[in-house]
Design a protein around this motif. Structure first.
Motif, PDB file in Angstrom:
ATOM      1  N   TYR A  40      42.331  42.574  42.007  1.00 51.06           N
ATOM      2  CA  TYR A  40      41.485  41.628  41.288  1.00 51.06           C
ATOM      3  C   TYR A  40      41.480  40.254  41.940  1.00 51.06           C
ATOM      4  O   TYR A  40      42.497  39.774  42.419  1.00 51.06           O
ATOM      5  CB  TYR A  40      41.928  41.558  39.829  1.00 51.06           C
ATOM      6  CG  TYR A  40      41.753  42.903  39.170  1.00 51.06           C
ATOM      7  CD1 TYR A  40      42.773  43.849  39.185  1.00 51.06           C
ATOM      8  CD2 TYR A  40      40.532  43.251  38.595  1.00 51.06           C
ATOM      9  CE1 TYR A  40      42.576  45.107  38.628  1.00 51.06           C
ATOM     10  CE2 TYR A  40      40.343  44.494  38.034  1.00 51.06           C
ATOM     11  CZ  TYR A  40      41.368  45.423  38.058  1.00 51.06           C
ATOM     12  OH  TYR A  40      41.177  46.670  37.526  1.00 51.06           O
ATOM     13  N   ASP A  41      40.295  39.648  41.923  1.00 46.92           N
ATOM     14  CA  ASP A  41      40.080  38.390  42.644  1.00 46.92           C
ATOM     15  C   ASP A  41      40.193  37.147  41.769  1.00 46.92           C
ATOM     16  O   ASP A  41      40.529  36.077  42.262  1.00 46.92           O
ATOM     17  CB  ASP A  41      38.684  38.409  43.280  1.00 46.92           C
ATOM     18  CG  ASP A  41      38.504  39.585  44.222  1.00 46.92           C
ATOM     19  OD1 ASP A  41      37.527  40.341  44.044  1.00 46.92           O
ATOM     20  OD2 ASP A  41      39.353  39.739  45.120  1.00 46.92           O
ATOM     21  N   TYR A  42      39.866  37.287  40.505  1.00 40.08           N
ATOM     22  CA  TYR A  42      39.780  36.117  39.630  1.00 40.08           C
ATOM     23  C   TYR A  42      40.732  36.290  38.451  1.00 40.08           C
ATOM     24  O   TYR A  42      40.739  37.339  37.801  1.00 40.08           O
ATOM     25  CB  TYR A  42      38.339  35.935  39.134  1.00 40.08           C
ATOM     26  CG  TYR A  42      37.338  35.893  40.261  1.00 40.08           C
ATOM     27  CD1 TYR A  42      36.502  36.978  40.533  1.00 40.08           C
ATOM     28  CD2 TYR A  42      37.252  34.773  41.088  1.00 40.08           C
ATOM     29  CE1 TYR A  42      35.617  36.955  41.580  1.00 40.08           C
ATOM     30  CE2 TYR A  42      36.363  34.735  42.147  1.00 40.08           C
ATOM     31  CZ  TYR A  42      35.543  35.828  42.389  1.00 40.08           C
ATOM     32  OH  TYR A  42      34.667  35.801  43.438  1.00 40.08           O
ATOM     33  N   TRP A  43      41.493  35.243  38.184  1.00 36.77           N
ATOM     34  CA  TRP A  43      42.541  35.316  37.172  1.00 36.77           C
ATOM     35  C   TRP A  43      42.463  34.137  36.226  1.00 36.77           C
ATOM     36  O   TRP A  43      42.125  33.014  36.634  1.00 36.77           O
ATOM     37  CB  TRP A  43      43.916  35.308  37.852  1.00 36.77           C
ATOM     38  CG  TRP A  43      44.207  36.559  38.588  1.00 36.77           C
ATOM     39  CD1 TRP A  43      43.784  36.893  39.842  1.00 36.77           C
ATOM     40  CD2 TRP A  43      44.971  37.664  38.121  1.00 36.77           C
ATOM     41  NE1 TRP A  43      44.240  38.138  40.183  1.00 36.77           N
ATOM     42  CE2 TRP A  43      44.980  38.633  39.148  1.00 36.77           C
ATOM     43  CE3 TRP A  43      45.658  37.933  36.941  1.00 36.77           C
ATOM     44  CZ2 TRP A  43      45.649  39.857  39.019  1.00 36.77           C
ATOM     45  CZ3 TRP A  43      46.324  39.140  36.815  1.00 36.77           C
ATOM     46  CH2 TRP A  43      46.310  40.086  37.844  1.00 36.77           C
TER      47      TRP A  43
ATOM     48  N   TYR B 280      31.329  43.246  37.127  1.00 38.80           N
ATOM     49  CA  TYR B 280      32.767  43.145  37.390  1.00 38.80           C
ATOM     50  C   TYR B 280      33.589  44.089  36.530  1.00 38.80           C
ATOM     51  O   TYR B 280      33.301  44.299  35.361  1.00 38.80           O
ATOM     52  CB  TYR B 280      33.258  41.718  37.140  1.00 38.80           C
ATOM     53  CG  TYR B 280      32.893  40.757  38.238  1.00 38.80           C
ATOM     54  CD1 TYR B 280      31.741  39.992  38.151  1.00 38.80           C
ATOM     55  CD2 TYR B 280      33.711  40.612  39.355  1.00 38.80           C
ATOM     56  CE1 TYR B 280      31.405  39.111  39.164  1.00 38.80           C
ATOM     57  CE2 TYR B 280      33.386  39.725  40.366  1.00 38.80           C
ATOM     58  CZ  TYR B 280      32.230  38.977  40.264  1.00 38.80           C
ATOM     59  OH  TYR B 280      31.898  38.113  41.267  1.00 38.80           O
TER      60      TYR B 280
ATOM     61  N   ALA C 295      41.958  39.471  34.309  1.00 39.88           N
ATOM     62  CA  ALA C 295      41.550  39.416  35.709  1.00 39.88           C
ATOM     63  C   ALA C 295      40.218  40.133  35.885  1.00 39.88           C
ATOM     64  O   ALA C 295      39.924  41.079  35.156  1.00 39.88           O
ATOM     65  CB  ALA C 295      42.607  40.064  36.593  1.00 39.88           C
TER      66      ALA C 295
ATOM     67  N   GLN D   6      31.921  32.605  42.213  1.00 37.09           N
ATOM     68  CA  GLN D   6      33.221  32.303  41.618  1.00 37.09           C
ATOM     69  C   GLN D   6      33.143  32.536  40.116  1.00 37.09           C
ATOM     70  O   GLN D   6      32.234  32.059  39.449  1.00 37.09           O
ATOM     71  CB  GLN D   6      33.605  30.853  41.891  1.00 37.09           C
ATOM     72  CG  GLN D   6      35.016  30.481  41.512  1.00 37.09           C
ATOM     73  CD  GLN D   6      36.025  30.868  42.572  1.00 37.09           C
ATOM     74  OE1 GLN D   6      35.651  31.237  43.664  1.00 37.09           O
ATOM     75  NE2 GLN D   6      37.285  30.795  42.231  1.00 37.09           N
ATOM     76  N   VAL D   7      34.117  33.257  39.582  1.00 37.01           N
ATOM     77  CA  VAL D   7      34.178  33.533  38.150  1.00 37.01           C
ATOM     78  C   VAL D   7      35.375  32.797  37.577  1.00 37.01           C
ATOM     79  O   VAL D   7      36.505  32.970  38.037  1.00 37.01           O
ATOM     80  CB  VAL D   7      34.304  35.037  37.880  1.00 37.01           C
ATOM     81  CG1 VAL D   7      34.417  35.293  36.385  1.00 37.01           C
ATOM     82  CG2 VAL D   7      33.121  35.792  38.466  1.00 37.01           C
ATOM     83  N   GLN D   8      35.145  31.984  36.580  1.00 33.91           N
ATOM     84  CA  GLN D   8      36.230  31.317  35.860  1.00 33.91           C
ATOM     85  C   GLN D   8      36.582  32.184  34.672  1.00 33.91           C
ATOM     86  O   GLN D   8      35.721  32.527  33.871  1.00 33.91           O
ATOM     87  CB  GLN D   8      35.784  29.935  35.386  1.00 33.91           C
ATOM     88  CG  GLN D   8      35.357  28.995  36.496  1.00 33.91           C
ATOM     89  CD  GLN D   8      36.530  28.320  37.164  1.00 33.91           C
ATOM     90  OE1 GLN D   8      37.618  28.334  36.639  1.00 33.91           O
ATOM     91  NE2 GLN D   8      36.281  27.724  38.315  1.00 33.91           N
TER      92      GLN D   8
ATOM     93  N   ALA E  27      34.204  34.640  30.473  1.00 33.70           N
ATOM     94  CA  ALA E  27      33.858  34.141  31.802  1.00 33.70           C
ATOM     95  C   ALA E  27      33.019  32.885  31.660  1.00 33.70           C
ATOM     96  O   ALA E  27      32.073  32.842  30.878  1.00 33.70           O
ATOM     97  CB  ALA E  27      33.080  35.189  32.581  1.00 33.70           C
TER      98      ALA E  27
END
Length: 122
Positions: free
Chosen positions: A109-112, A32, A97, A1-3, A24
């Motif tokens: 994109y998976d992480y926002w 990424y 993202a 998981q990327v914040q 991040a």
């Protein structure tokens, strides 16, 4: 998981500059693709710029080419969007993202992040 955490938005006059940062936390951006999108009131979210993990591949929305530059600092685990010659039509919430694939659509994109407001006054 990327914040993902954005910063650097604000109010600027037309013709001015801002630099947005995307950092991040919890994990790094290693491997990424990172992109910037924006969404103005009443409009759909649109792609602004993307940069590959290597940094060799970048893409831009036509209307920002020559004015915006995306870059990444590996030592700081941060991606930047330098915005010059800003116009009122650049006003929007800007989102960072991250994802494993390279693309110009938001579904890629998976992480926002939560977004940062950019307002350009005329």
């Amino acid at each position: 998981q990327v914040q993902v955490v954005e910063s650097g938005g604000g109010l600027v006059q037309a013709g001015g500059s801002l630099r947005l940062s995307c950092a991040a936390s919890e994990r790094t951006f290693t491997g990424y693709v990172v992109a910037w999108f924006r969404q103005a009131p009443g409009k759909e979210r649109e792609f602004v710029a993307a940069i590959s993990w290597s940094g060799y591949m970048t893409n831009y929305l036509d209307s920002v080419k020559g004015r915006f530059t995306i870059s990444r600092d590996y030592s700081k685990n941060t991606v930047y969007l330098q915005m010059n010659s800003l116009k009122p039509e650049d006003t929007a919430v800007y989102y960072c993202a991250a994802g494993e694939k390279y693309g110009t659509t938001w579904l890629t994109y998976d992480y926002w992040g939560q977004g940062t407001q950019v307002t350009v006054s005329s």
